[in-house]
Motif scaffolding. Structure first.
Motif: not given
Length: 140
Positions: A45-47, A49-51, A94, A117, A122
């Motif tokens: 989970h990327l925060s 970004e919330n995806y 991305l 991804y 990142r």
């Protein structure tokens, strides 16, 4: 993928039925869905970004999601929509679209497309959190 089988895509986050981008996934027609598991990939989970993001993982790691199947005549419309959402043509990209084999809930193995991804640098920054159990909908 056999020629008589339409292309299919494995979705594990916002494009899943009930996800915030499910409407985009259905823009060209309501796809058939089947629960599926992708093995040897890790879900994060990327925060902020919330995806979600998936990357190749270790044996035993898995990602839960659904396989979307559309009528063959709409794939020429579906892939550009999904590729744009997933930033496939951005510089740098991305996500990359690639072929993988998933296990359907029925036990059958199927070759499908998935978005992996691409910006791995990142993942070393704060806010990239592994999702235990590999189900993004279960992440708090």
């Amino acid at each position: 993928m056999s020629p008589e089988r339409p292309p299919r895509v494995f979705v594990y986050g916002t494009l899943r039925p009930g996800g915030r981008n499910a409407g985009l996934a259905a823009r060209c027609g309501q796809p058939q869905t089947q629960a599926a598991t992708l093995s040897a990939f890790r879900l994060l989970h990327l925060s902020p970004e919330n995806y979600p993001a998936i990357v190749p993982g270790e044996p035993g790691e898995r990602v839960q999601g659904e396989v979307l199947t559309y009528p063959p005549q709409v794939w020429a419309q579906v892939f550009p929509l999904l590729d744009a959402l997933e930033g496939v043509d951005e510089t740098p990209p991305l996500y990359h679209r690639q072929r993988v084999t998933v296990a359907l809930a029925s036990g059958e193995a199927e070759e499908v497309w998935v978005y992996v991804y691409a910006r791995t640098e990142r993942l070393t920054l704060p806010g990239a959190v592994p999702v235990p159990g590999g189900d993004w909908f279960q992440h708090p």
